[in-house]
Scaffold this motif. Structure first.
Motif, PDB file in Angstrom:
ATOM      1  N   HIS A 273       7.058   0.827   1.087  1.00 18.15           N
ATOM      2  CA  HIS A 273       8.103   0.161   0.403  1.00 18.15           C
ATOM      3  C   HIS A 273       8.098   0.562  -1.058  1.00 18.15           C
ATOM      4  N   PHE A 274       8.498   0.445  -0.682  1.00 19.98           N
ATOM      5  CA  PHE A 274       8.482   1.015  -2.044  1.00 19.98           C
ATOM      6  C   PHE A 274       7.816   0.074  -3.042  1.00 19.98           C
ATOM      7  N   SER A 275       8.340  -1.122  -3.261  1.00 15.94           N
ATOM      8  CA  SER A 275       7.791  -1.983  -4.309  1.00 15.94           C
ATOM      9  C   SER A 275       7.530  -3.386  -3.777  1.00 15.94           C
ATOM     10  N   THR A 276       6.306  -3.854  -3.937  1.00 10.59           N
ATOM     11  CA  THR A 276       5.943  -5.178  -3.449  1.00 10.59           C
ATOM     12  C   THR A 276       5.257  -5.918  -4.592  1.00 10.59           C
ATOM     13  N   LEU A 277       5.523  -7.186  -4.695  1.00 11.16           N
ATOM     14  CA  LEU A 277       4.863  -7.942  -5.753  1.00 11.16           C
ATOM     15  C   LEU A 277       3.456  -8.305  -5.302  1.00 11.16           C
ATOM     16  N   LEU A 278       2.474  -8.054  -6.146  1.00 12.28           N
ATOM     17  CA  LEU A 278       1.089  -8.353  -5.806  1.00 12.28           C
ATOM     18  C   LEU A 278       0.730  -9.745  -6.306  1.00 12.28           C
ATOM     19  N   TYR A 279       0.362 -10.619  -5.410  1.00 10.67           N
ATOM     20  CA  TYR A 279      -0.088 -11.955  -5.830  1.00 10.67           C
ATOM     21  C   TYR A 279      -1.607 -11.958  -5.768  1.00 10.67           C
TER      22      TYR A 279
ATOM     23  N   VAL B  37       3.482   0.165  -6.196  1.00 10.65           N
ATOM     24  CA  VAL B  37       4.457   1.241  -6.029  1.00 10.65           C
ATOM     25  C   VAL B  37       3.831   2.364  -5.222  1.00 10.65           C
ATOM     26  N   LYS B  38       4.527   2.781  -4.155  1.00 15.73           N
ATOM     27  CA  LYS B  38       4.039   3.924  -3.369  1.00 15.73           C
ATOM     28  C   LYS B  38       4.819   5.160  -3.794  1.00 15.73           C
ATOM     29  N   LEU B  39       4.129   6.200  -4.158  1.00 13.37           N
ATOM     30  CA  LEU B  39       4.790   7.467  -4.520  1.00 13.37           C
ATOM     31  C   LEU B  39       4.364   8.522  -3.519  1.00 13.37           C
ATOM     32  N   PHE B  40       5.315   9.253  -2.990  1.00  7.18           N
ATOM     33  CA  PHE B  40       4.998  10.341  -2.060  1.00  7.18           C
ATOM     34  C   PHE B  40       5.257  11.648  -2.779  1.00  7.18           C
ATOM     35  N   SER B  41       4.314  12.541  -2.742  1.00  3.36           N
ATOM     36  CA  SER B  41       4.518  13.810  -3.438  1.00  3.36           C
ATOM     37  C   SER B  41       3.825  14.942  -2.686  1.00  3.36           C
TER      38      SER B  41
END
Ligand SMILES: Cc1cc2nc3c(=O)[nH]c(=O)nc-3n(C[C@H](O)[C@H](O)[C@H](O)COP(=O)(O)OP(=O)(O)OC[C@H]3O[C@@H](n4cnc5c(N)ncnc54)[C@H](O)[C@@H]3O)c2cc1C
Length: 361
Positions: free
Chosen positions: A244-250, A257-261
Motif C-alpha cells: 500500500h502504499f501508505s499506512t498510518l503506524l500506531y 511507505v513502500k517503495l519498489f525500485s
C-alpha cells in the motif's frame, strides 16, 4: 526463484523432494498429498519439502515495522488476491483464514504522479481518461480472465490437460495474440487511446511488475489491470503455511511507505524523495528477484516444465503469468503430470478432484 520436484524410485517407497515452500511448492505438496490419498497410495510416498528460509510463503512475505511485533505486520511481497483466484479463495475457506479489509482513513488519497505533476486522482480516473478507452480496458481484461478460467473446468482439463509446455497452455486457452504483443501495442490495437495506456495502464504495470507497458507482454499487462483485490489477515503467507502504499503506524504518528525500485535506493536517494533523511524513522530494504522479465514473446521460448524424467519446474509458468494463484495452478498441473509419468491413475484422481468448476465458463 526455482521450485523443482525431484523423484527417486530406487526404493519401494517413492521419495519426492519439493524445493521451495512458496505458493508453488506448498500447493504442490497439498495437491500431491490429496491426490495420493484419493488414489490410496499416500503411505507409499514420502514427501520432503526443502525451504532455505525459516518461514513458509516465499514471496508472500511479511515484516513488522521497526522489527517490533507491536506494530501490525506489512506485506512486502505478494499483497493481494482477487475473487477469480479460485485456488486461494478455496484454501482461505478451507483453512479458516480471514480476509483483511484495508482500513482507509478519511484522508486517504491515491494519485497518479509523474514526478512533476499530479496527473489524476485514481479514485476518479474518468476526469482525465476517455470513457470509451476505460470501457475497452475493462472488456479486454474480462475477456482474457474468462479465457484463463477455462483452466478450472474439469471437462476442459480432461480434454486438453495436463500441459507439458507453457506453449501448450497458451494455445489451449487461446492467449497467443496477447503473448506476442506488448501490452502497449495490444491495447492500442484494440481501441484504447495512447494516453490512457501510457499513463494509467503503465502506472499499473510498473506498480505490479516493475516494468513498463511497452516492456511487458499483454497477458501480464492484463493481469496487472485485473489485480485489485484483498489480502489475508495476518499475512498472505498463511495460505501457504496452512497449505500500500501508505499506512498510518500506531502508536507512532508516522506513515509507512513502500517503495519498489529496480535499483538500489541508498539513503541519499531516499532523503531526496522525502525532503530530508531526518524525516525517515526506519528503513528496511528487501533485495530479491521480485518478478520475471516478461517481454512480448514467441510462445516457444519459455523454460521447460518437465526438463528431465522425474524433474518438474513449476516456475516455468511464471514468465507467462506471475501471481500466487497462477503458481498454484501450475503446481496442480505438475502433480497431474507426475501422476501420469509415474503410472498412477491420474484420470481417476482428476475425476474425483473437488476443485474443478463444472459449469461452462
Ligand atoms: C513485491 C512483490 C509484489 C507482488 N504482488 C503480488 C500480489 O499482490 N498478488 C499476487 O498474486 N502475486 C504477487 N506477486 C507475485 C507472487 O509473489 C509470486 O508470483 C509467487 O509468490 C511466486 O511463488 P513461488 O512459490 O513460485 O516462488 P517464491 O514465492 O519465490 O518461493 C520460492 C521459495 O523457494 C525457496 N528457495 C529458493 N531456492 C531454494 C533452495 N535452493 N533450497 C530451498 N529453498 C529454496 C525460497 O526461499 C522461497 O521460499 C508479487 C511479488 C513481489 C516480489
Amino acid at each position: 526463484m526455482t521450485v523443482t520436484i525431484l523423484f527417486s524410485f530406487l526404493s519401494i517407497v517413492r521419495h519426492i523432494a519439493i524445493i521451495g515452500a512458496g505458493a508453488a511448492g506448498s500447493s504442490a505438496v497439498f495437491f500431491l498429498h490429496k491426490q495420493l490419498l484419493t488414489l490410496g497410495h499416500r503411505d507409499k510416498v514420502e514427501i520432503t519439502v526443502y525451504e532455505k528460509e525459516s518461514k513458509v510463503g516465499g514471496r508472500a512475505a511479511l515484516i513488522h515495522p521497526y522489527n517490533d511485533s507491536k506494530y501490525d505486520p506489512v506485506e512486502i511481497g505478494a499483497s493481494i488476491y482477487a475473487s477469480v483466484n479460485l485456488h486461494l479463495v478455496r484454501a482461505i475457506e478451507q483453512f479458516g483464514l480471514s480476509p483483511a479489509y484495508r482500513i482507509i482513513d478519511d484522508n486517504h488519497v491515491s494519485y497518479l504522479y509523474d514526478g512533476k505533476t499530479i496527473l489524476v486522482d485514481m479514485d476518479d480516473v474518468t476526469s482525465r481518461y476517455n470513457l470509451l478507452s476505460l470501457t475497452r480496458l475493462k472488456m479486454l481484461t474480462e475477456t482474457s480472465v474468462h479465457h484463463f478460467l477455462r483452466l478450472y473446468q474439469r471437462n476442459f482439463q480432461l480434454l486438453n490437460g495436463p500441459f507439458r509446455t507453457v506453449a501448450a497452455y497458451v494455445k489451449a486457452i487461446d492467449l497467443k495474440p496477447q503473448l506476442n504483443e506488448s501490452g502497449f501495442r495490444f491495447l492500442v490495437n484494440n481501441g484504447v487511446d495512447e494516453m490512457t495506456v501510457n499513463e494509467f495502464v503503465d502506472s499499473l504495470t510498473q506498480g505490479t511488475y516493475g516494468q513498463q507497458v511497452t516492456q511487458l507482454h499483454a497477458v501480464m499487462t492484463i493481469i496487472a489491470m485485473a489485480g485489485s483485490g484483498q489480502s489475508i489477515k495476518g499475512g498472505n503467507y498463511k495460505i501457504f503455511e496452512s497449505m500500500h502504499f501508505s499506512t498510518l503506524l500506531y502508536p507512532r504518528n508516522e506513515r509507512l511507505v513502500k517503495l519498489f525500485s529496480p535499483n538500489y535506493l541508498d539513503d541519499s536517494k531516499l532523503a531526496k524523495i522525502v525532503g530530508s533523511r531526518a524525516n525517515i524513522g526506519w528503513i528496511y530494504r528487501k533485495m530479491w528477484y521480485a518478478y520475471p522479465r516478461a517481454p512480448p514473446r514467441n510462445d516457444t521460448v519459455f523454460p521447460p516444465i518437465n526438463p528431465d524424467k522425474g524433474l518438474y519446474y513449476v516456475n516455468a509458468f511464471e514468465s507467462f503469468i506471475s501471481t500466487m494463484e497462477t503458481q498454484c495452478v501450475a503446481a496442480h498441473n505438475i502433480i497431474r503430470l507426475f501422476l501420469i509419468d509415474f503410472g498412477y491413475d491420474e484420470k481417476a484422481a482428476t475425476l474425483a478432484d473437488d476443485y474443478w468448476i463444472d459449469t461452462a465458463v
